[in-house]
Design an enzyme around this catalytic site. Structure first.
Site, PDB file in Angstrom:
ATOM      1  N   ALA B  12       9.765  -2.600  -9.776  1.00  9.45           N
ATOM      2  CA  ALA B  12       8.404  -3.172  -9.856  1.00  9.45           C
ATOM      3  C   ALA B  12       7.320  -2.133 -10.136  1.00  9.45           C
ATOM      4  CB  ALA B  12       8.091  -3.923  -8.564  1.00  9.45           C
ATOM      5  N   ALA B  13       7.260  -1.092  -9.307  1.00 10.29           N
ATOM      6  CA  ALA B  13       6.156  -0.139  -9.428  1.00 10.29           C
ATOM      7  C   ALA B  13       6.216   0.600 -10.762  1.00 10.29           C
ATOM      8  CB  ALA B  13       6.205   0.851  -8.256  1.00 10.29           C
ATOM      9  N   ARG B  23       0.187  -1.343 -22.862  1.00 13.39           N
ATOM     10  CA  ARG B  23      -0.938  -2.167 -23.318  1.00 13.39           C
ATOM     11  C   ARG B  23      -2.160  -1.326 -23.683  1.00 13.39           C
ATOM     12  NH1 ARG B  23       0.911  -5.786 -19.325  1.00 13.39           N
ATOM     13  NH2 ARG B  23      -0.387  -4.820 -17.734  1.00 13.39           N
ATOM     14  N   SER B  41      12.523  -4.306 -12.875  1.00 10.11           N
ATOM     15  CA  SER B  41      11.485  -5.260 -12.459  1.00 10.11           C
ATOM     16  C   SER B  41      12.024  -6.433 -11.660  1.00 10.11           C
ATOM     17  CB  SER B  41      10.770  -5.836 -13.690  1.00 10.11           C
ATOM     18  OG  SER B  41      10.248  -4.811 -14.484  1.00 10.11           O
ATOM     19  N   CYS B  45      12.604  -8.536  -2.485  1.00 12.46           N
ATOM     20  CA  CYS B  45      12.281  -9.485  -1.415  1.00 12.46           C
ATOM     21  C   CYS B  45      13.039 -10.793  -1.559  1.00 12.46           C
ATOM     22  CB  CYS B  45      10.797  -9.817  -1.407  1.00 12.46           C
ATOM     23  SG  CYS B  45       9.758  -8.392  -1.605  1.00 12.46           S
ATOM     24  N   TRP B 438     -12.213 -26.580  14.657  1.00 14.50           N
ATOM     25  CA  TRP B 438     -12.143 -25.129  14.792  1.00 14.50           C
ATOM     26  C   TRP B 438     -10.778 -24.728  14.273  1.00 14.50           C
ATOM     27  CZ3 TRP B 438     -16.234 -22.170  16.016  1.00 14.50           C
ATOM     28  CH2 TRP B 438     -17.300 -22.752  16.722  1.00 14.50           C
ATOM     29  N   ARG B 446     -12.667 -16.924  18.878  1.00 19.52           N
ATOM     30  CA  ARG B 446     -13.502 -17.302  20.030  1.00 19.52           C
ATOM     31  C   ARG B 446     -12.882 -16.786  21.328  1.00 19.52           C
ATOM     32  NH1 ARG B 446     -14.697 -23.573  20.058  1.00 19.52           N
ATOM     33  NH2 ARG B 446     -16.040 -22.963  21.800  1.00 19.52           N
TER      34      ARG B 446
END
Lengths: 454, 454
Positions: B12-13, B23, B41, B45, B438, B446
């Site tokens: 991927a990286a 490009r 690529s 996961c 909420w 909260r």
């Protein structure tokens, strides 16, 4: 010295103030709530689901009953309509002619459905839907098996009620003035909603304003008339939005803004009037993106405003410093039409232009989780950004399961004043069952960045 | 003048950098990728879902094939292992003894599963799961019908693989050193995950460190040994996390941080070395809450870092100003165990304390949509805040459908440095099918505010 807070209106906003005060103040301090009806603290947003049959009874929509409020020490007076108040004398007049003095006053009178002044509008079987009593009236009308239900307007409430009616087997027509339904989303997304509505068997008539209502000899609605045509109808539901119910405030000279909303500061205090606060659907509130005051009646704001007002009134009574302020809204909203999820936040293109921004609008389509997982749904994410500042201005989503809540990221980014460049770099959750490696909001932000870069 | 960028690593990286450069740069500029394996690529996961059978083949996990990259003009060299590089001479050595000169170098060598130096660790049928080849090896091993699968470690990958194995009918044991599984969430949430695991028939052994692996006469694993016991096993999967694969970088004298991650600046440049960038699972990255450098290998960061590096390298080549910077992460992650959704972002209690904060931790349980709608699920939201600054430090969620993605709001709030008071006032989407008035993150905020107020 004991003091008395009088709250006019016993739904979400008013009762949140009353309950908050009861927790903070001593038992010597009185908290009186005047509610003209018989219900308290109910979810108006749940009414369409009650009409649909998903919710069994109106009691299910009540977060806290009158008995619970009374047990909490709130002096709740049901069936008690305030008919006016005097900000100088600090008195509230009640329908029986009596008056009640107050030290501090909270106006929480809510909103009322828009009923345009058209011929026949006061005929029978024409309903707005805002209160539980309205909801009951519609349910009773449906029990009489109308042949043709017509919903006028296709905002969220119109859409939700049309879905409920068609799901229950009624012939259902929706008439919308704009070219696409749900005009708070851009037309490109509205087209998807139109398609889904027609797919469910709803007759959707767009670009069409209602000009009046034909009534039969008994005064019951028989058709909805438009410039072009007449649409048979023996039950009409008005989904034309609401305006603030602020006649009392107006009569007392309080400042009003758009749609009659009472103007308040960030502590929910009415500007220029000592000892008066206003909360919920009857006020205007600040849009955090534009700084403008807008009328945005929603339970989530009513609850926050009620919390803020309670904090500030209690501080005022106790001579302490107030800690809470309501920062305003970013116009986030969400709904579901059958399996189609719809959400939006911030500004649309026209809103952005009207506010003086130079908006760039992009829209992307992506899967709602990793494309290689079984049966991914799709969603369209539209994003609006300002050309000069690159600030995120808004986001809108229409898509399948797990689509719409992602708008909350954009709502949070809007509150923080992020640029689309900031949004691209957010560390959002990623795993194959939840999103692609670039989660949908990030994909849209990248597209916006690209558009801004030329 | 034409230049050459060499990228070491084609997942991927690395491929994001290469594709981004292709490009931006002219065709005279060379973009060479050296990939020792045969895949490019791919989504690591997705491997657990492939093992589970949800994903049909490894090809489905490949975002872009080598053929597509070649067609895009990337000089991709598969089966080509870089064995070293010389930052002064600007050369990369390749396993065949040849060298390749570069003008700019990108290190994208990824991560490798932790294989602790325990007796028997090199036995057969003991697998880490990081690459597609690893995934195939596990699938092949499962095809041999092991009698007892043991997963060592219960991080997300361990959990996902255990789910896949038990769903496919294998006797599955998970051994975890900590008192509860998924130690990146607080024990109170880990207990819920433990219960869900046992409910699915997984044998979960906690508080137990693995001391070694018994092997049979053929060198195949027969048991996992612990201080207390011996657990029969003919297939072992290591789910002990990963470390950066940075031996080449280390040999070249590059700066390394925790878990061997290469130290880079916000442009992914290796500090102190001209013309070298590093991206993805082999680097350390800034935690935006603490400012510390951490090793957090995730595809979503790899993609963003690849985008940033491509932009900066292209700017360097073209003599332009770089526009992108990687701001770091907030440790957001998410997974699903059967129908139980799990997510977290920011710091847990111990992390917060270690970073010098004085953490306040609260947890609340709420429904995942309005309680009056049919069949609401529940979720637990845990929130960590700093006592002095009231800053949000982290949030964690375990719950039913529609629970876990809500963590993205907290991730966005962390990036913006919001206090819990800011979070309470966020305008999050509300409608009965999606949340109570909420929304869960607001309820937790909260509670955090209340705890801070004492």
């Amino acid at each position: 010295m004991a003091s008395r807070v009088v709250v006019i209106g016993g739904d979400a906003a008013g009762m949140t103030v009353a309950a908050g005060l009861r927790r903070r103040l001593s038992t010597h301090d009185e908290v009186v709530v005047l509610e003209r009806g018989t219900w308290t603290s109910y979810s108006a947003c749940g009414i369409p689901y009650w009409i649909a049959g998903d919710v069994g009874s109106p009691e299910d929509l009540v977060a806290r009953t009158p008995a619970e409020h009374l047990a909490n020490g709130i002096d709740l007076r049901l069936g008690t309509e305030a008919t006016g108040f005097d900000p100088i004398a600090r008195t509230v007049s009640i329908q029986d002619g009596k008056t009640l003095t107050y030290d501090r006053l909270v106006i929480a009178t809510g909103a009322e459905p828009v009923r345009p002044d058209l011929p026949g509008i006061h005929g029978d079987n024409i309903y707005g839907v805002q209160s539980l009593d309205d909801g009951q009236a519609v349910i009773d009308a449906l029990a009489r098996k109308p042949k043709h239900v017509v919903v006028v307007g296709s905002g969220y409430v119109g859409l939700e009620i049309a879905e409920a009616c068609v799901a229950r087997g009624f012939d259902t027509t929706v008439i919308e003035q704009a070219p696409t339904p749900v005009s708070i989303v851009e037309p490109v997304l509205g087209e998807m909603i139109a398609e889904a509505m027609r797919g469910q068997g709803i007759k959707l008539i767009v670009n069409t304003g209602v000009t009046g209502f034909a009534l039969d000899a008994d005064g019951r609605v028989s058709a909805v008339t438009t410039a072009m045509d007449e649409v048979a109808a023996d039950l009409v539901i008005l989904g034309l939005g609401v305006t603030a119910r602020s006649a009392l405030a107006e009569a007392a000279g309080l400042p009003l803004g758009v749609k009659g909303g009472i103007v308040v500061d960030e502590h929910q205090r009415v500007e220029g009037f000592d000892g008066i606060w206003a909360v919920g659907d009857c006020v205007v509130t600040k849009d955090r993106v534009t700084g403008d005051l807008i009328h945005l009646p929603l339970g989530t704001h009513a609850n926050k405003q009620g919390m803020v007002a309670a904090d500030n009134i209690a501080a005022d009574v106790l001579g302490e410093a107030a800690t809470l302020a309501f920062p305003g809204v970013v116009q986030t909203s969400i709904t579901k039409f059958c399996s189609l999820e719809i959400s939006r936040t911030g500004l649309g293109e026209k809103q952005a232009r009207d506010a003086g921004f130079d908006p760039v609008v992009v829209s992307i389509e992506t899967t709602n989780f990793a494309g290689y997982m079984p049966d991914p749904g799709t969603m369209t994410v539209l994003m609006v950004a300002d050309r000069a500042s690159r600030r995120l201005l808004g986001a809108q989503i229409v898509g399948a399961e797990d689509a719409a809540l992602r708008v909350d990221v954009a709502a949070t980014a809007l509150a923080a004043g992020m640029t689309v460049d900031d949004v691209v770099m957010l560390d959002l959750a990623y795993a194959p069952p939840f999103s692609s490696v670039w989660s949908p909001i990030l994909v849209a932000a990248r597209a916006a960045r690209k558009a801004l870069d030329g």
